[in-house]
Motif scaffolding. Structure first.
Motif, PDB file in Angstrom:
ATOM      1  N   ARG A 212      49.118  59.709  -8.639  1.00  0.00           N
ATOM      2  CA  ARG A 212      50.436  59.737  -9.317  1.00  0.00           C
ATOM      3  C   ARG A 212      51.377  58.732  -8.649  1.00  0.00           C
ATOM      4  O   ARG A 212      52.007  57.894  -9.300  1.00  0.00           O
ATOM      5  CB  ARG A 212      51.027  61.148  -9.242  1.00  0.00           C
TER       6      ARG A 212
ATOM      7  N   PHE B  96      50.443  55.021  -9.486  1.00  0.00           N
ATOM      8  CA  PHE B  96      50.756  54.537 -10.835  1.00  0.00           C
ATOM      9  C   PHE B  96      52.246  54.621 -11.134  1.00  0.00           C
ATOM     10  O   PHE B  96      52.753  53.919 -12.000  1.00  0.00           O
ATOM     11  CB  PHE B  96      49.901  55.286 -11.868  1.00  0.00           C
ATOM     12  N   GLU B  97      52.970  55.461 -10.403  1.00  0.00           N
ATOM     13  CA  GLU B  97      54.441  55.437 -10.563  1.00  0.00           C
ATOM     14  C   GLU B  97      54.989  54.143  -9.956  1.00  0.00           C
ATOM     15  O   GLU B  97      55.875  53.497 -10.519  1.00  0.00           O
ATOM     16  CB  GLU B  97      55.064  56.658  -9.872  1.00  0.00           C
TER      17      GLU B  97
ATOM     18  N   ALA C  64      54.239  51.483 -12.391  1.00  0.00           N
ATOM     19  CA  ALA C  64      55.139  51.564 -13.568  1.00  0.00           C
ATOM     20  C   ALA C  64      56.561  51.176 -13.168  1.00  0.00           C
ATOM     21  O   ALA C  64      57.301  50.574 -13.944  1.00  0.00           O
ATOM     22  CB  ALA C  64      55.117  52.988 -14.124  1.00  0.00           C
ATOM     23  N   GLY C  65      56.925  51.523 -11.914  1.00  0.00           N
ATOM     24  CA  GLY C  65      58.316  51.304 -11.486  1.00  0.00           C
ATOM     25  C   GLY C  65      58.606  49.814 -11.442  1.00  0.00           C
ATOM     26  O   GLY C  65      59.677  49.325 -11.594  1.00  0.00           O
TER      27      GLY C  65
ATOM     28  N   THR D 182      58.085  55.711 -19.590  1.00  0.00           N
ATOM     29  CA  THR D 182      57.960  55.148 -18.239  1.00  0.00           C
ATOM     30  C   THR D 182      57.444  56.244 -17.330  1.00  0.00           C
ATOM     31  O   THR D 182      58.120  57.274 -17.136  1.00  0.00           O
ATOM     32  CB  THR D 182      59.318  54.636 -17.713  1.00  0.00           C
ATOM     33  N   PHE D 183      56.242  56.029 -16.795  1.00  0.00           N
ATOM     34  CA  PHE D 183      55.608  57.040 -15.952  1.00  0.00           C
ATOM     35  C   PHE D 183      56.452  57.252 -14.693  1.00  0.00           C
ATOM     36  O   PHE D 183      56.818  56.312 -14.014  1.00  0.00           O
ATOM     37  CB  PHE D 183      54.194  56.589 -15.569  1.00  0.00           C
ATOM     38  N   GLY D 184      56.740  58.519 -14.412  1.00  0.00           N
ATOM     39  CA  GLY D 184      57.584  58.846 -13.254  1.00  0.00           C
ATOM     40  C   GLY D 184      59.001  59.132 -13.676  1.00  0.00           C
ATOM     41  O   GLY D 184      59.777  59.694 -12.911  1.00  0.00           O
TER      42      GLY D 184
ATOM     43  N   ASN E 206      58.264  61.486 -17.996  1.00  0.00           N
ATOM     44  CA  ASN E 206      57.524  62.746 -17.858  1.00  0.00           C
ATOM     45  C   ASN E 206      58.215  63.725 -16.916  1.00  0.00           C
ATOM     46  O   ASN E 206      57.653  64.742 -16.551  1.00  0.00           O
ATOM     47  CB  ASN E 206      56.087  62.489 -17.424  1.00  0.00           C
ATOM     48  N   ARG E 207      59.463  63.372 -16.489  1.00  0.00           N
ATOM     49  CA  ARG E 207      60.242  64.307 -15.670  1.00  0.00           C
ATOM     50  C   ARG E 207      61.463  64.823 -16.428  1.00  0.00           C
ATOM     51  O   ARG E 207      62.230  65.627 -15.917  1.00  0.00           O
ATOM     52  CB  ARG E 207      60.699  63.628 -14.381  1.00  0.00           C
TER      53      ARG E 207
ATOM     54  N   LEU F 233      59.111  68.014 -20.296  1.00  0.00           N
ATOM     55  CA  LEU F 233      58.610  69.197 -19.575  1.00  0.00           C
ATOM     56  C   LEU F 233      58.614  70.430 -20.467  1.00  0.00           C
ATOM     57  O   LEU F 233      57.812  71.350 -20.291  1.00  0.00           O
ATOM     58  CB  LEU F 233      59.442  69.442 -18.313  1.00  0.00           C
ATOM     59  N   ASN F 234      59.468  70.416 -21.474  1.00  0.00           N
ATOM     60  CA  ASN F 234      59.481  71.550 -22.397  1.00  0.00           C
ATOM     61  C   ASN F 234      58.186  71.610 -23.206  1.00  0.00           C
ATOM     62  O   ASN F 234      57.646  72.666 -23.482  1.00  0.00           O
ATOM     63  CB  ASN F 234      60.683  71.427 -23.344  1.00  0.00           C
TER      64      ASN F 234
ATOM     65  N   PRO G 195      54.625  71.406 -19.586  1.00  0.00           N
ATOM     66  CA  PRO G 195      55.289  71.971 -18.401  1.00  0.00           C
ATOM     67  C   PRO G 195      54.838  71.405 -17.061  1.00  0.00           C
ATOM     68  O   PRO G 195      55.551  71.430 -16.090  1.00  0.00           O
ATOM     69  CB  PRO G 195      54.957  73.469 -18.487  1.00  0.00           C
ATOM     70  N   GLN G 196      53.596  70.833 -17.029  1.00  0.00           N
ATOM     71  CA  GLN G 196      53.174  70.264 -15.746  1.00  0.00           C
ATOM     72  C   GLN G 196      53.658  68.825 -15.569  1.00  0.00           C
ATOM     73  O   GLN G 196      53.518  68.253 -14.494  1.00  0.00           O
ATOM     74  CB  GLN G 196      51.646  70.261 -15.667  1.00  0.00           C
TER      75      GLN G 196
ATOM     76  N   LYS H  30      52.250  66.248 -16.635  1.00  0.00           N
ATOM     77  CA  LYS H  30      51.112  65.362 -16.360  1.00  0.00           C
ATOM     78  C   LYS H  30      50.768  64.543 -17.608  1.00  0.00           C
ATOM     79  O   LYS H  30      51.064  64.938 -18.734  1.00  0.00           O
ATOM     80  CB  LYS H  30      49.892  66.205 -15.962  1.00  0.00           C
TER      81      LYS H  30
ATOM     82  N   VAL I 156      53.360  78.038 -14.989  1.00  0.00           N
ATOM     83  CA  VAL I 156      52.965  77.475 -16.288  1.00  0.00           C
ATOM     84  C   VAL I 156      52.430  78.590 -17.193  1.00  0.00           C
ATOM     85  O   VAL I 156      52.816  78.720 -18.353  1.00  0.00           O
ATOM     86  CB  VAL I 156      51.895  76.372 -16.099  1.00  0.00           C
TER      87      VAL I 156
ATOM     88  N   GLN J 243      55.213  81.103 -18.359  1.00  0.00           N
ATOM     89  CA  GLN J 243      56.057  80.559 -19.434  1.00  0.00           C
ATOM     90  C   GLN J 243      55.295  80.612 -20.756  1.00  0.00           C
ATOM     91  O   GLN J 243      55.798  81.062 -21.780  1.00  0.00           O
ATOM     92  CB  GLN J 243      56.445  79.117 -19.089  1.00  0.00           C
TER      93      GLN J 243
END
Lengths: 30, 218, 218
Positions: A22, A25-26, A29-30, B39-41, B44-45, B50-51, B54-55, B57, C141, C144
């Motif tokens: 993670r 790849f962040e 991506a960043g 944009t990864f990071g 996905n936050r 997340l709704n 939830p993980q 990922k 998880v 929920q």
């Protein structure tokens, strides 16, 4: 029989690898 | 016919499984892997992501109808079709057998061996040596199974081939140099047959087999 | 209707999945888990066994018709029925999502935490603390998801419930004491509902929830 589960191959390190992947790849991506 | 969006970072072998499955089924798949779509990071936050997931990922799939899925094997299964899934209980069980085999027997040693060569993780000599031995066992099982078969289940490409081939992509690109893969010709023949299928090539592009085993990237 | 033999060692939670699936489908399943039918460490090393199951791993299934399967999820899928597998592409994908979730998100931290309490692995404080945090995420998880649901997929028991419940058996029996599981009431309610289904009880017997978190067995 209690010992048998100990012979299973479990990826105990999985969360460490997921975390490293993670972060890598962040960064990409960043 | 499914239609939706796949969220992932670029070059994610787990996402490739779903993308290749969609090529076979004709599902309309949009891939959101770079800004501004994703944009990864960051994306996905967000609470919205997340709704649904939830993980947080990836890969994560959201259908145009709102149907959401996480876990790459489930997404590939959904975007595939009955031929890819295995049309009988025996065939679908065999597909699941190789999908489980990929996750439990291939991904751990492949990650342990390849991650340090990509700079994702610290190199650990003992772990790498053990991983090489585990990969040899995997190649042995596959080589024996493929001795009399073109594909892993039945006579045509299935999610078994898509999943196992994608889980071995980094191995064949980074570290399985000719001398290492020489004892397992059936596996290399099978892998090259898969990645040269038009549906694989559209997603993966040209897959060049490793010429020289990559060492760890200090 | 499938009919065959399941090879395993006794009290193997991976084998329980297939045995419970067979209870729902009515498949005629013989379990070979003790001498003379099967001795773990011996029978699974014989040429005859390795010829059918090249990795020599259990659980392994051999149908009376000769059809062989390894990988516990594939065996449970085969011995189940369409209701358990998910009758639509959406449902079967959701079942596979939770089956993958169990293997990738539950089994590693559950084993890291529980194995030392069974005396089958060295205790490592840092790894155990990390595992507890990972288990809390998993419970969050699930809690929920189960807030508005009785079962994981649709209105009835599926392979998702069988697989996730079996992967959590050791957690609920060994370490999830009341104070630890208190923030996740939906999961405990769901787990107790599952293990009290007659098809689960026939295989698992009485499942007593942990009263006091087991510490590592020095």
């Amino acid at each position: 029989a209690v010992n048998f589960p100990g012979q299973e191959k479990i990826w105990f390190e999985k969360s460490r690898y997921d975390e490293a992947e993670r972060r890598f790849f962040e960064r990409v991506a960043g | 016919m499914a239609a939706g969006t796949l969220y992932t970072y670029p070059e994610n072998w787990r996402a490739f499984k779903a993308q290749i499955a969609a090529q076979y089924s004709g599902a309309a798949l949009k891939v959101a892997s770079s800004a501004p779509a994703f944009t990864f990071g960051q994306t996905n936050r967000t609470p919205a992501f997340l709704n649904n997931f939830p993980q947080g990922k990836v890969p994560a799939y959201q259908g145009d109808d709102g149907f959401c899925l996480f876990e790459s094997n489930a997404i590939a299964h959904y975007l595939g079709n009955d031929v890819l899934r295995g049309a009988t209980p025996q065939a679908s069980a065999q597909v699941l057998q190789w999908v489980s085999f990929a996750d439990s027997e291939i991904v751990p040693p492949a990650s342990t061996w390849v991650f340090p060569t990509l700079g994702i993780m610290q190199f650990n000599k003992q772990a790498t040596e053990q991983a090489k031995e585990d990969v040899k066992k995997v190649l042995g099982v596959l080589n024996q199974h493929l001795n009399t078969r073109t594909f892993l289940v039945g006579e045509r490409v299935s999610l078994a081939d898509i999943t196992v081939a994608c889980s071995m992509l980094w191995l064949y690109k980074q570290v399985l140099e000719p001398s290492f893969r020489q004892p397992y010709p059936n596996v290399t023949r099978w892998f090259v047959t898969c990645v040269n299928q038009p549906q694989f090539k559209t997603v993966l592009g040209e897959v060049k087999l490793c010429e020289k085993m990559a060492q760890f990237d200090a």
